[in-house]
Design a protein around this motif. Structure first.
Motif, PDB file in Angstrom:
ATOM      1  N   VAL A 159      -8.464  -9.006 -11.150  1.00 33.69           N
ATOM      2  CA  VAL A 159      -8.806  -7.836 -10.329  1.00 33.69           C
ATOM      3  C   VAL A 159      -9.386  -6.730 -11.213  1.00 33.69           C
ATOM      4  O   VAL A 159     -10.364  -6.072 -10.832  1.00 33.69           O
ATOM      5  CB  VAL A 159      -7.579  -7.336  -9.536  1.00 33.69           C
ATOM      6  N   LYS A 160      -8.811  -6.531 -12.390  1.00 31.59           N
ATOM      7  CA  LYS A 160      -9.326  -5.507 -13.303  1.00 31.59           C
ATOM      8  C   LYS A 160     -10.747  -5.839 -13.762  1.00 31.59           C
ATOM      9  O   LYS A 160     -11.584  -4.952 -13.900  1.00 31.59           O
ATOM     10  CB  LYS A 160      -8.414  -5.369 -14.527  1.00 31.59           C
TER      11      LYS A 160
ATOM     12  N   PRO B 260     -13.744 -10.280  -3.786  1.00 28.57           N
ATOM     13  CA  PRO B 260     -12.618 -10.503  -2.861  1.00 28.57           C
ATOM     14  C   PRO B 260     -11.702 -11.654  -3.247  1.00 28.57           C
ATOM     15  O   PRO B 260     -10.511 -11.622  -2.963  1.00 28.57           O
ATOM     16  CB  PRO B 260     -13.277 -10.758  -1.514  1.00 28.57           C
ATOM     17  N   SER B 261     -12.227 -12.655  -3.909  1.00 28.90           N
ATOM     18  CA  SER B 261     -11.422 -13.811  -4.295  1.00 28.90           C
ATOM     19  C   SER B 261     -10.210 -13.402  -5.125  1.00 28.90           C
ATOM     20  O   SER B 261      -9.116 -13.957  -4.962  1.00 28.90           O
ATOM     21  CB  SER B 261     -12.287 -14.788  -5.085  1.00 28.90           C
ATOM     22  N   CYS B 262     -10.398 -12.433  -6.007  1.00 27.06           N
ATOM     23  CA  CYS B 262      -9.288 -11.989  -6.870  1.00 27.06           C
ATOM     24  C   CYS B 262      -8.118 -11.481  -6.039  1.00 27.06           C
ATOM     25  O   CYS B 262      -6.956 -11.787  -6.320  1.00 27.06           O
ATOM     26  CB  CYS B 262      -9.765 -10.886  -7.806  1.00 27.06           C
ATOM     27  N   TYR B 263      -8.427 -10.715  -5.015  1.00 33.20           N
ATOM     28  CA  TYR B 263      -7.376 -10.150  -4.160  1.00 33.20           C
ATOM     29  C   TYR B 263      -6.732 -11.239  -3.302  1.00 33.20           C
ATOM     30  O   TYR B 263      -5.517 -11.241  -3.098  1.00 33.20           O
ATOM     31  CB  TYR B 263      -7.956  -9.046  -3.273  1.00 33.20           C
ATOM     32  N   ASN B 264      -7.554 -12.152  -2.817  1.00 28.88           N
ATOM     33  CA  ASN B 264      -7.030 -13.257  -2.017  1.00 28.88           C
ATOM     34  C   ASN B 264      -6.039 -14.086  -2.820  1.00 28.88           C
ATOM     35  O   ASN B 264      -4.946 -14.400  -2.353  1.00 28.88           O
ATOM     36  CB  ASN B 264      -8.191 -14.155  -1.564  1.00 28.88           C
ATOM     37  N   ASN B 265      -6.438 -14.439  -4.040  1.00 31.47           N
ATOM     38  CA  ASN B 265      -5.557 -15.258  -4.872  1.00 31.47           C
ATOM     39  C   ASN B 265      -4.297 -14.509  -5.279  1.00 31.47           C
ATOM     40  O   ASN B 265      -3.207 -15.075  -5.269  1.00 31.47           O
ATOM     41  CB  ASN B 265      -6.323 -15.764  -6.097  1.00 31.47           C
ATOM     42  N   ARG B 266      -4.456 -13.246  -5.631  1.00 29.31           N
ATOM     43  CA  ARG B 266      -3.262 -12.480  -6.002  1.00 29.31           C
ATOM     44  C   ARG B 266      -2.322 -12.353  -4.803  1.00 29.31           C
ATOM     45  O   ARG B 266      -1.094 -12.437  -4.941  1.00 29.31           O
ATOM     46  CB  ARG B 266      -3.640 -11.106  -6.549  1.00 29.31           C
ATOM     47  N   ALA B 267      -2.888 -12.182  -3.620  1.00 26.36           N
ATOM     48  CA  ALA B 267      -2.056 -12.098  -2.407  1.00 26.36           C
ATOM     49  C   ALA B 267      -1.226 -13.361  -2.227  1.00 26.36           C
ATOM     50  O   ALA B 267      -0.052 -13.288  -1.857  1.00 26.36           O
ATOM     51  CB  ALA B 267      -2.933 -11.862  -1.179  1.00 26.36           C
TER      52      ALA B 267
ATOM     53  N   VAL C 140      -1.518  -5.809   1.403  1.00 27.45           N
ATOM     54  CA  VAL C 140      -2.451  -4.832   0.823  1.00 27.45           C
ATOM     55  C   VAL C 140      -3.653  -5.572   0.226  1.00 27.45           C
ATOM     56  O   VAL C 140      -4.808  -5.201   0.451  1.00 27.45           O
ATOM     57  CB  VAL C 140      -1.749  -3.950  -0.231  1.00 27.45           C
ATOM     58  N   ASP C 141      -3.382  -6.633  -0.534  1.00 27.51           N
ATOM     59  CA  ASP C 141      -4.473  -7.395  -1.149  1.00 27.51           C
ATOM     60  C   ASP C 141      -5.321  -8.116  -0.108  1.00 27.51           C
ATOM     61  O   ASP C 141      -6.547  -8.205  -0.255  1.00 27.51           O
ATOM     62  CB  ASP C 141      -3.920  -8.397  -2.162  1.00 27.51           C
ATOM     63  N   LEU C 142      -4.703  -8.629   0.933  1.00 28.49           N
ATOM     64  CA  LEU C 142      -5.469  -9.319   1.977  1.00 28.49           C
ATOM     65  C   LEU C 142      -6.372  -8.339   2.715  1.00 28.49           C
ATOM     66  O   LEU C 142      -7.532  -8.664   3.020  1.00 28.49           O
ATOM     67  CB  LEU C 142      -4.528 -10.048   2.935  1.00 28.49           C
ATOM     68  N   ASP C 143      -5.865  -7.143   2.978  1.00 28.53           N
ATOM     69  CA  ASP C 143      -6.708  -6.106   3.593  1.00 28.53           C
ATOM     70  C   ASP C 143      -7.900  -5.796   2.695  1.00 28.53           C
ATOM     71  O   ASP C 143      -9.030  -5.636   3.176  1.00 28.53           O
ATOM     72  CB  ASP C 143      -5.906  -4.832   3.855  1.00 28.53           C
TER      73      ASP C 143
END
Length: 185
Positions: free
Chosen positions: A76-77, A83-90, A104-107
């Motif tokens: 993410v940094k 968007p993939s970074c947030y999806n995977n972290r979620a 929050v990450d999915l949003d």
């Protein structure tokens, strides 16, 4: 330099999908959408983020969710607009039990994807699953509908299953079948 995600076999993608999307049937949304750069070279930041994502996935596959979240934080940094970074972290946060953080990450994944493509489809499905666990059936149904419009077969099945009329019809049909089997009128 080549994109490391291009070296993942279909079997590996299937395994990763089962790890990050355990509630989804085999074969549903797996690959991340790269249509934003379909014919363009990925930026260095996105390439580096994808490498970190792969490390995060490997950590999750090995059962090290804490390390997985760390790798996705780094991704993410590196590429905060991917968007993939947030999806995977979620997904990793969800596996860790942090549904609030996952939402929050999915949003964010949905916002960054503009609500279209594979990233949005995955985010809508995962957000719907979390909302359903929280008892927010109407919100879950709306997310499943959006994911279904984006092509998720699993979401299409959920939309049908969550339809109150379909549920009532299924209940009535089950009662009729039971009565027929037991000889009741």
């Amino acid at each position: 330099m080549t994109d490391p995600s291009k070296n993942i076999s279909p079997n590996d993608l299937s395994v990763l999908n089962r790890i990050f999307n355990p509630s989804m049937p085999h074969g549903d949304v797996v690959e991340e959408d790269t249509s934003c750069s379909s014919n363009e070279e990925l930026s260095n930041e996105v390439r580096e983020a994808k490498k970190l994502e792969l490390e995060g996935v490997k950590a999750a596959e090995a059962g090290d969710i804490i390390q997985s979240v760390k790798m996705f934080n780094e991704a993410v940094k590196k590429a905060p607009a991917f968007p993939s970074c947030y999806n995977n972290r979620a997904q990793a946060l969800r596996l860790r039990g942090d549904n609030k953080g996952a939402l929050v990450d999915l949003d964010q994944a949905i916002a960054l994807s503009g609500g279209v493509g594979t990233a949005a489809c995955q985010a809508y499905v995962q957000r719907a699953l979390i909302r359903r666990l929280e008892g927010k059936e109407e919100s879950a149904l709306e997310d499943f509908k959006r994911a279904a419009q984006l092509g998720s077969q699993f979401a299409k099945e959920q939309v049908i299953a969550l339809n109150p009329y379909a549920a009532l019809c299924n209940q009535m049909l089950a009662e009729v079948m039971y009565k027929m089997r037991t000889g009741q009128e």
